[in-house]
Design a protein around this motif. Structure first.
Motif, PDB file in Angstrom:
ATOM      1  N   CYS A  89       0.825  -1.213   0.000  1.00 21.28           N
ATOM      2  CA  CYS A  89       0.000   0.000   0.000  1.00 21.28           C
ATOM      3  C   CYS A  89       0.853   1.255   0.000  1.00 21.28           C
ATOM      4  O   CYS A  89       0.583   2.212  -0.748  1.00 21.28           O
ATOM      5  CB  CYS A  89      -0.943  -0.008   1.204  1.00 21.28           C
ATOM      6  N   GLY A 149      -5.487  -0.426  -1.120  1.00 20.10           N
ATOM      7  CA  GLY A 149      -5.486   0.706  -0.202  1.00 20.10           C
ATOM      8  C   GLY A 149      -6.624   1.675  -0.389  1.00 20.10           C
ATOM      9  O   GLY A 149      -6.580   2.807   0.106  1.00 20.10           O
ATOM     10  N   THR A 191      -4.077  -5.741   2.062  1.00 20.78           N
ATOM     11  CA  THR A 191      -4.011  -4.552   1.202  1.00 20.78           C
ATOM     12  C   THR A 191      -5.383  -3.966   0.909  1.00 20.78           C
ATOM     13  O   THR A 191      -5.475  -2.855   0.382  1.00 20.78           O
ATOM     14  CB  THR A 191      -3.325  -4.887  -0.131  1.00 20.78           C
TER      15      THR A 191
END
Length: 397
Positions: A89, A149, A191
């Protein structure tokens, strides 16, 4: 709630790397928490913003640090040693900040209107996407997968199909929706790379950029004079995708670190430290990590140096960079596999760091052009005088 700090202190490369290394013990302690949440914890995002490490990718005119572009990947490497999801991320958020510098100035000013600590996600893998031309811009709709993210993103970079070919578009949070329950995967679980949906959003022309933004991407508007930074002296394709490789190299170093720690500890496994075979396997994996990092630094420096000299980045250059990214990924995966294979039955437990590293590095590799047998093809084609872009850089779906 994640908060930001508007000031940008003066720092150098070593100081920023030291910040990353000082965060490492905390990230290691939290490494299984992202998997439970299927996204990064707010505390981790806040730690990154408080450290200002996110500003490495931000253009200096908007509060970013005037440091070499490779530092972004060195920080991702350090994070990868302890937490693959954080490294992934962080790396993508940082490279998105760099991408923004290729868009028209008006779009960049909108993105950074609130300061340098804006977090952005990307949507490049579309199930469907359309951009209908309308006065002043486009009407955009689509459904994309793998938006890493995205839970913390205030803006989205989307790759969209249009009548004139693919375009990139910057879309604010109010105009996209996160499909929450899609990210159930074997690797990089933390993530939060969920699906994104956009429904009939207006995107003004100044927030678009021709092209898909892949390893052969060029741009029609050169930011070289607008941003006096080396990273903007070359087309996007010359530097893109190392952000996907650097976390994997960090994971490989983490596998070596974990193996060495086990064999030098007080457990019964320390007896294996006397084995010549173990010595050779550790040495080989460590060499693969070093070789992968060397390729990363050499290619990034080569591209930026060409830009400074005013040399064109050729199709052969782009094919070589693509080859090296895929090969560095191959080295990282090989290094992890070797450490995992000799770890014994304990590495199979879901609470064991090596099995998490093993799953995460496999997930890193499963991206366009990073499986070597696909990513290497453009270079072979270019050497034979064929169009290097005339090859599918994607594994079968």
């Amino acid at each position: 709630m994640v908060t930001t700090n508007a000031s940008t202190p003066r720092v150098d490369r070593d100081a920023l790397l030291d910040r990353a290394r000082r965060l490492a013990p905390t990230l290691r302690e939290r490494a299984f928490e992202p998997e439970r949440l299927r996204r990064l914890p707010e505390e981790t995002v806040q730690d990154i913003l408080d450290s200002n490490l996110n500003r490495i990718g931000v253009p200096t005119r908007f509060g970013g640090f005037d440091v070499d572009f490779s530092l972004l990947h060195d920080v991702a490497f350090e994070f990868g040693r302890v937490c693959g999801a954080t490294a992934w991320c962080y790396s993508l958020w940082g490279v998105h900040n760099w991408w923004a510098g290729y868009y028209p100035p008006e779009a960049q000013e909108e993105l950074y209107a609130g300061g340098p600590d804006v977090i952005t996600s990307s949507a490049l893998f579309s199930l469907t996407s359309t951009a209908e031309p309308v006065p002043g811009g486009y009407r955009v709709s689509g459904h994309w997968q793998f938006s890493s993210g995205c839970d913390y993103a205030a803006w989205l970079f989307a790759a969209i199909s249009s009548a004139d070919g693919p375009i990139g578009a910057m879309i604010p949070r109010a105009d996209f929706e996160i499909v929450q329950d899609t990210w159930y995967v074997s690797g990089l679980q933390g993530t939060g790379s969920k699906d994104i949906v956009v429904k009939d959003a207006f995107v003004p022309t100044h927030r678009t950029l021709p092209g898909r933004g892949n390893m052969f991407a060029t741009n029609t508007w050169s930011p070289r004079d607008y941003h006096a930074q080396r990273r903007y002296g070359v087309p996007m394709g010359a530097l893109i995708a190392w952000d996907l490789v650097a976390p994997a190299i960090g994971l490989a170093q983490g596998a070596v670190d974990e193996t060495v720690a086990r064999l030098t500890g007080s457990s019964g496994r320390a007896r294996s430290a006397e084995s010549p075979m173990v010595h050779a396997k550790i040495a080989e994996s460590a060499a693969e990590v070093d070789a992968a990092r060397a390729l990363l630094h050499a290619d990034i420096e080569d591209a930026q140096a060409k830009g400074e000299r005013g040399e064109a980045i050729t199709s052969l250059d782009l094919a070589r960079y693509a080859r090296d990214k895929a090969y560095a990924m191959k080295l990282a995966v090989s290094a992890v596999n070797r450490m995992f294979d000799m770890a014994g039955g304990h590495a199979l437990f879901t609470t064991d760091p090596l099995q998490r590293i093993h799953r995460d590095v496999q997930a890193c590799m499963h991206r366009d052009g990073l499986v070597f047998d696909f990513g290497a093809q453009p270079y072979g084609r270019a050497l034979l005088g064929l169009d290097p872009t005339g090859v599918v850089l994607r594994a079968p779906q």
